[in-house]
Every structure is written in C-alpha cells, then in structure tokens.
Design a protein around this motif. Structure first.
Motif, mmCIF file in Angstrom:
data_model
loop_
_atom_site.group_PDB
_atom_site.id
_atom_site.type_symbol
_atom_site.label_atom_id
_atom_site.label_comp_id
_atom_site.label_asym_id
_atom_site.label_seq_id
_atom_site.Cartn_x
_atom_site.Cartn_y
_atom_site.Cartn_z
ATOM 1 N N ALA A 95 16.105 51.427 47.698
ATOM 2 C CA ALA A 95 15.824 50.991 49.073
ATOM 3 C C ALA A 95 14.373 50.542 49.205
ATOM 4 O O ALA A 95 14.076 49.514 49.830
ATOM 5 C CB ALA A 95 16.127 52.128 50.049
ATOM 6 N N ALA A 96 13.458 51.292 48.600
ATOM 7 C CA ALA A 96 12.037 50.930 48.675
ATOM 8 C C ALA A 96 11.775 49.622 47.935
ATOM 9 O O ALA A 96 11.055 48.748 48.434
ATOM 10 C CB ALA A 96 11.179 52.053 48.092
ATOM 11 N N ALA A 97 12.373 49.497 46.759
ATOM 12 C CA ALA A 97 12.164 48.285 45.956
ATOM 13 C C ALA A 97 12.679 47.056 46.696
ATOM 14 O O ALA A 97 12.025 46.004 46.718
ATOM 15 C CB ALA A 97 12.845 48.426 44.596
ATOM 16 N N GLU A 98 13.840 47.206 47.331
ATOM 17 C CA GLU A 98 14.418 46.071 48.069
ATOM 18 C C GLU A 98 13.553 45.679 49.257
ATOM 19 O O GLU A 98 13.464 44.510 49.620
ATOM 20 C CB GLU A 98 15.848 46.403 48.526
ATOM 21 N N ALA A 99 12.881 46.666 49.834
ATOM 22 C CA ALA A 99 12.005 46.397 50.976
ATOM 23 C C ALA A 99 10.612 45.956 50.516
ATOM 24 O O ALA A 99 9.750 45.666 51.343
ATOM 25 C CB ALA A 99 11.907 47.646 51.852
ATOM 26 N N GLY A 100 10.386 45.936 49.208
ATOM 27 C CA GLY A 100 9.083 45.548 48.676
ATOM 28 C C GLY A 100 8.004 46.592 48.939
ATOM 29 O O GLY A 100 6.815 46.287 48.986
ATOM 30 N N GLU A 101 8.432 47.840 49.098
ATOM 31 C CA GLU A 101 7.484 48.923 49.399
ATOM 32 C C GLU A 101 7.297 49.838 48.184
ATOM 33 O O GLU A 101 8.135 49.850 47.287
ATOM 34 C CB GLU A 101 8.014 49.735 50.590
ATOM 35 N N PRO A 102 6.208 50.611 48.155
ATOM 36 C CA PRO A 102 6.012 51.560 47.044
ATOM 37 C C PRO A 102 7.144 52.586 47.022
ATOM 38 O O PRO A 102 7.707 52.914 48.069
ATOM 39 C CB PRO A 102 4.689 52.256 47.400
ATOM 40 N N TRP A 103 7.462 53.109 45.808
ATOM 41 C CA TRP A 103 8.572 54.064 45.735
ATOM 42 C C TRP A 103 8.120 55.474 45.364
ATOM 43 O O TRP A 103 8.838 56.214 44.714
ATOM 44 C CB TRP A 103 9.691 53.591 44.843
ATOM 45 N N GLU A 104 6.938 55.859 45.839
ATOM 46 C CA GLU A 104 6.428 57.222 45.593
ATOM 47 C C GLU A 104 7.438 58.316 45.972
ATOM 48 O O GLU A 104 7.626 59.273 45.238
ATOM 49 C CB GLU A 104 5.151 57.451 46.400
ATOM 50 N N MET A 105 8.071 58.164 47.130
ATOM 51 C CA MET A 105 9.006 59.199 47.607
ATOM 52 C C MET A 105 10.103 59.468 46.597
ATOM 53 O O MET A 105 10.598 60.576 46.473
ATOM 54 C CB MET A 105 9.669 58.755 48.919
ATOM 55 N N ALA A 106 10.485 58.399 45.890
ATOM 56 C CA ALA A 106 11.600 58.488 44.945
ATOM 57 C C ALA A 106 11.184 59.086 43.610
ATOM 58 O O ALA A 106 12.030 59.490 42.812
ATOM 59 C CB ALA A 106 12.164 57.090 44.706
ATOM 60 N N LYS A 107 9.880 59.134 43.367
ATOM 61 C CA LYS A 107 9.385 59.481 42.036
ATOM 62 C C LYS A 107 8.421 60.668 42.016
ATOM 63 O O LYS A 107 8.278 61.317 40.984
ATOM 64 C CB LYS A 107 8.637 58.272 41.448
ATOM 65 N N ALA A 108 7.716 60.895 43.119
ATOM 66 C CA ALA A 108 6.591 61.843 43.089
ATOM 67 C C ALA A 108 6.905 63.173 43.757
ATOM 68 O O ALA A 108 6.030 64.023 43.918
ATOM 69 C CB ALA A 108 5.367 61.197 43.746
#
Ligand code: MG
Length: 206
Positions: A95-108
C-alpha cells in the motif's frame, strides 16, 4: 547500533515481488534497535497486518568504525556472520509503495528483525562471504535455499555504498537481502534456518 537492510539483492526475489526492477545501485533502508528479536524468542504476528512475510537473510556484523570505505578495504570491517529474518508486513508495504510513500511501518516495527543468537567467524566457514549456503524452513519444509554467490551486490560493495552516506559503527548489522521464496507466517508455525549446515535460528510464530 544500527540495522541496515538491503532491498532486492537477489534477481529471482525481485521477480517474485513485482515491486520494482533489478536495481543499478544497492537500495537500503533501516530498522531501529527496537526491531531486534533475539535469543530465538517467539515472533508475535502484529495485529496491524494480515500478511506478514519472512525474509531469511545473511547478516554481517560490523567490527570497526568506518566512513567512505573503499570496496577493496571493506572486508576489514567484518569477520562474523549470522542469519536474520527481515519480517515484513507485505500488505502495508504494498500500500505504501503504491502510494509512493516510505514503507517504514511495514519494515521497522517492533521485533521485525529476528537475529541469530550465534554469529560465526567467517574463517570457520571457509573465509569467503560470497560462498555461503543458507536455508530456511517453515514447519520442516524448505522455503528458501540460496548461496551468497547469487547476490546482485556483494557484501563489500554494500559496505562501501552504505558508508558513503552513513558512518558504520561497531555492532551495526547489515541484513544483506533475501533470496527467492518469501512467504507468509501464521500463528503456530515453526521457523528454522541454517548457515552452512549450522542451525542458527529456531523459533515459533505466535
Ligand atoms: Mg529483506
């Protein structure tokens, strides 16, 4: 200490994710120290994701301080390796990648960086960081099986590249990217991983 993770460092994994292409330079991101999951403690699937994936990776521990390290000297900055799981909330990341946003929530998120209790001297494993075999099983079934010779960017290149931007310090960890075969974990699973036949990870998913 800092945790660096490399994205897209094995060609077949780039193909399976369908998120971006084979990079022309290393792509890295970071996790906070609160992400560490030590001692083969159980991993609790977080409530904010419906699709948490394992990514088994060779982990290099930095043993000297360095900045702007030349690739030919990078081998002096580590002498031990371990295994880790870069847990990823794949639905959140997508979802973050599709929105062009950082994906910290998904990884950190907390405990998203499982780390083997034991690190092994590279010299005990033959001395060549680009010729290490590792394997991950879920409930006894092999899911990922790779050799570090398949990396797109070598460990020395990664160290050289990262250190142009961020000073490396003793104890920093580099998760060097996952091979093909990533997949979901579910409550009740048991995850194990071996490096050159040595079992370094063995823990439960809850
Ligand atoms: Mg990863």
């Amino acid at each position: 200490m800092k945790i660096f993770c490399i994205a897209r460092n094995y060609v077949e994994h780039v193909d399976e994710l369908k998120m971006g292409r084979v990079p022309s330079a290393p792509v890295f991101f970071m996790k906070p120290d609160t992400a560490l999951l030590r001692n083969n403690d159980p991993f609790y699937v977080p409530s904010f994701s419906r699709e948490v994936h394992y990514e088994c990776e060779l982990v290099v521990r930095i043993n000297r301080v360095g900045k702007c390290i030349a690739e030919r000297f990078a081998h002096r900055y580590y002498d031990e390796v371990g295994l880790g799981i870069d847990f990823t909330a794949r639905d959140v990341q997508r979802a973050a990648a599709e929105a062009g946003e950082p994906w910290e929530m998904a990884k950190a998120f907390d405990h998203s960086a499982a780390i083997s209790p034991e690190f092994v001297k590279l010299s005990e494993l033959g001395g060549d960081v680009q010729n290490l075999h590792f394997e991950m099983t879920l409930n006894g079934e092999v899911r990922q099986k790779a050799c570090t010779s398949q990396m797109i960017f070598t460990v020395d290149r990664l160290i050289s590249y990262i250190s142009q931007f961020v000073t490396l310090k003793i104890g920093d960890l580099i998760y060097t990217g996952t091979p093909v075969g990533v997949g979901e974990v579910k409550e009740g699973d048991e995850l194990t991983a071996t490096l050159e036949g040595r079992k370094l990870l063995d823990f439960d998913i809850r």
